[in-house]
Design a protein around this motif. Structure first.
Motif, PDB file in Angstrom:
ATOM      1  N   ILE A 159       0.858  -1.182   0.000  1.00 38.22           N
ATOM      2  CA  ILE A 159       0.000   0.000   0.000  1.00 38.22           C
ATOM      3  C   ILE A 159       0.895   1.233   0.000  1.00 38.22           C
ATOM      4  N   SER A 224      -7.933  -3.397   1.227  1.00 36.73           N
ATOM      5  CA  SER A 224      -7.141  -3.965   2.324  1.00 36.73           C
ATOM      6  C   SER A 224      -7.947  -4.917   3.189  1.00 36.73           C
ATOM      7  N   VAL A 236       2.060  -7.541   4.735  1.00 42.76           N
ATOM      8  CA  VAL A 236       1.559  -6.247   4.305  1.00 42.76           C
ATOM      9  C   VAL A 236       2.653  -5.209   4.532  1.00 42.76           C
ATOM     10  N   PHE A 238       3.159  -1.069   4.271  1.00 40.70           N
ATOM     11  CA  PHE A 238       2.362   0.158   4.182  1.00 40.70           C
ATOM     12  C   PHE A 238       3.238   1.369   4.427  1.00 40.70           C
ATOM     13  N   LEU A 248      -4.002  -1.078  10.427  1.00 40.23           N
ATOM     14  CA  LEU A 248      -3.537  -2.191   9.604  1.00 40.23           C
ATOM     15  C   LEU A 248      -2.796  -3.225  10.445  1.00 40.23           C
TER      16      LEU A 248
END
Length: 494
Positions: A159, A224, A236, A238, A248
Motif C-alpha cells: 500500500i 485492504s 503487508v 504500508f 492495519l
C-alpha cells in the motif's frame, strides 16, 4: 520544461486506466470508476477503474496462483527483469516525471529527481537478488551442521502513499520481486497514474502474469479489508499515516502477518553554533522544501542554538522568500501545489495556531489565491517550544524555528515527539555528531546533509514512525523468511 496541453493529454491517454490482474488490464467488476485531479488546477486529469472487494480477491487469487512458480524462479531471472525495468524507466524518465508533475504537483525538475531515486531501487535489488546469502556452519558441540536459507515470505499486499508515486512503489516492488514474492499493489487514489505506468513497464520487462497485480480504488478499505482477512496473504507493507498504520497492524494480527510500516514523521533539524550557516541553510532548504514539504522525512522543527538563531533565520528566510510557486510544468516554478484543498487548509490552520501561540511570521503565511492548492513558502520565528505546530507533521512548505541553549536541551527538544523517523544535525564537531546520534531517538540521522534517502541505505524509523526497513541489505530481508535445516554430521565424534 515547457509542455503543451497536447503532450500532456497524449501521455495521460497512453497509461492504462484499468486494474492489472493476472497480467491483464480489466475494468472493475461493477464498472465503477473515480477521477484523478491535477492539484495545480483542480481539474480532472484522468478517470480510472475503481476496484471492488471482489477485484481485490481476484488479484490475490492471481498472486497466490503465481507464488509457487515465481518462488522457484532463478534469482538471475528475477534480477534481469528488475534491471530491464530500470533501463526502460531511464529511457522514459521524462514521461514518468511529467506524470508525477501532473498528478502530484511537484516541479518537473524534482520529479526527474524522483525518477532517478525511485528507479535506483530496481537496480539495487536486481543486484541484491543474486546475493541474498544464507549460511552453513557446525553446531558448537560439533554434532550437527546448520544450514540457513532465505525463502520468499509469500503473497504481499503493498500500500503506497500519494507523495512519491514512483519511489514508494519501486521501494516495495523491487525487494519483493528480488526475494521471489508475488504482490497486490494498492496505489494511493490521489496519484495512481505513476503506478499504472510503472506496472506497464514491469510487464514489458518480462514479469510473469500474476506476480504483480495493481488494484487502484476510490476506497482503500475495500481493498485492504478482504485481502488482509484472507489466510493466503503473508505480508503487508504500508507507507502512510500512523493512525492508518495502527489499524492495519491490528488487522494483521488476526492472521499473524509480517508487517513493514513506514509511518509519520516529525523531523528535527538541529543547528549548533559551530555549524557552517550557509551549508545549514542549503541543507534546510533541501530537507524542508523537497516535495513542497509533503514528505515524512521533511524537516518539521528547526531547533537552532540561540547564539546563531537570528543569523540562521535571516539567511533561511531570504532563501524561502526567493522561491516561486506555480504549476510544476513551468520552468521557473520551484514550489508546486499541495495535494488538495484539505491539505492546504490543514497547513494554514497550523500556521494560524502557531501565531496565536506566540510565533511571528517572517516569510509567507498565507494561501495563494487562484486555481490550484498553493501555499506560500513560510518561515515562523520565535515559536514556543510547546507550540502545536511542533508536535504535528506539517506536510507543507512551513518552517517553524525554535531555539535551544545547551546540547542537552537540543537533544531533549528533538526527542519531544512520538515520532522517530528522520533527523538532521549541523555541526562542525564530529564528536558532537556521535554524542547526539547516540541519544536522539530516530532511525535516520543526516549529518551536515539535508537529503539522506538512498536505495542502498536502510530507510525506516522507531516509535510511532513504524517498523522495519526499506532499502539497503535490510530491504530484501523484509520479504524473506528464514528456514533452518539441522543436518546430522556423519563425522561427528571421529
Amino acid at each position: 520544461m515547457n509542455v503543451t496541453a497536447e503532450r500532456e493529454a497524449e501521455l495521460i491517454a497512453s497509461i492504462p486506466k484499468g486494474l492489472l490482474i493476472n497480467g491483464e488490464w480489466r475494468d472493475a467488476s461493477d464498472g465503477g470508476t473515480y477521477d484523478v485531479f491535477d492539484p495545480a488546477t483542480g481539474k480532472v486529469l484522468a478517470t480510472l477503474a475503481s476496484a471492488t472487494s471482489e477485484d481485490a480477491l481476484s488479484a490475490l487469487d492471481a498472486a497466490d496462483a503465481a507464488q509457487r512458480e515465481w518462488a522457484l524462479t532463478a534469482p538471475r531471472t528475477r534480477a534481469d527483469i528488475l534491471r530491464k525495468a530500470f533501463d526502460i524507466i531511464q529511457e522514459r524518465k521524462e514521461d514518468f516525471a511529467l506524470v508525477m508533475t501532473l498528478e502530484m504537483g511537484k516541479p518537473f525538475s524534482e520529479a526527474l529527481g524522483e525518477v532517478t531515486y525511485g528507479s535506483e531501487f530496481l537496480r539495487w535489488f536486481s543486484e541484491e537478488a543474486v546475493r541474498h546469502y544464507g549460511r552453513y556452519l557446525t553446531t558448537p558441540e560439533g554434532k550437527n551442521k546448520i544450514l540457513v536459507q532465505n525463502k520468499p515470505v509469500g503473497p504481499c499486499l503493498l500500500i503506497t502513499p500519494w507523495n512519491f508515486p514512483l519511489a514508494m512503489a519501486t521501494r516495495k516492488v523491487g525487494p519483493a520481486v528480488a526475494a521471489g514474492c508475488t504482490m497486490v499493489l494498492k496505489p494511493a487514489k490521489l496519484t495512481p497514474l505513476t503506478s499504472q505506468l510503472f506496472a506497464q513497464v514491469m510487464m514489458e520487462a518480462g514479469l510473469p502474469a500474476g506476480v504483480l497485480n495493481v488494484v487502484s480504488s476510490a476506497s482503500a478499505s475495500k481493498i485492504s479489508g478482504p485481502i488482509m482477512a484472507d489466510h493466503r496473504l503473508r505480508k503487508v507493507s504500508f507507507t502512510g499515516s500512523t493512525p492508518v498504520g495502527v489499524q492495519l497492524m491490528k488487522a494483521a494480527a488476526d492472521n499473524v502477518l509480517r508487517t513493514s510500516m513506514e509511518l509519520g514523521g516529525n523531523a528535527p533539524f538541529l543547528v549548533f553554533e559551530d555549524a557552517d550557516l550557509d551549508a545549514a541553510v542549503e541543507g534546510a532548504m533541501a530537507a524542508k522544501m523537497r516535495n513542497m514539504g509533503e514528505a515524512c522525512t521533511a524537516a518539521n522543527r528547526f531547533i537552532v542554538q540561540d547564539t546563531v538563531a537570528d543569523a540562521f533565520a535571516s539567511k533561511f528566510g531570504a532563501a524561502m522568500a526567493a522561491l516561486k510557486t506555480g504549476r510544476g510544468t513551468e520552468p521557473e516554478t520551484t514550489v508546486g501545489p499541495l495535494i488538495d484543498s484539505k491539505a492546504r487548509d490543514e497547513v494554514h490552520a497550523l500556521v494560524e495556531a502557531a501565531v496565536s501561540e506566540g510565533a511571528t511570521v517572517a516569510v509567507g503565511g498565507n494561501k495563494v489565491e487562484g486555481e490550484g492548492y498553493f501555499y506560500q513558502p513560510t518561515v515562523l520565528n520565535n515559536v514556543p517550544n510547546d507550540a502545536t505546530i511542533l508536535r504535528q507533521e506539517i506536510f507543507g512548505p512551513v518552517a517553524p524555528i525554535t531555539t535551544f541553549h545547551t546540547e542537552q536541551q537540543a537533544i531533549d527538544l528533538a526527542n519531544a515527539s512520538e515520532y522517530g523517523l528522520a533527523s538532521y544535525l549541523y555541526t562542525a564537531d564530529v564528536s558532537r555528531m556521535f554524542r547526539v546520534s547516540e541519544q536522539i531517538e530516530f532511525g535516520m540521522v543526516g549529518f551536515n546533509a539535508g537529503v539522506i534517502s538512498n536505495a542502498a541505505a536502510p530507510f525506516g524509523g522507531v516509535k510511532q514512525s513504524g517498523l522495519g526497513r526499506e532499502g539497503g541489505a535490510e530491504g530484501i530481508a523484509e520479504y524473506s523468511t528464514v528456514q533452518y535445516i539441522g543436518i546430522a554430521d556423519p563425522y561427528a565424534g571421529r
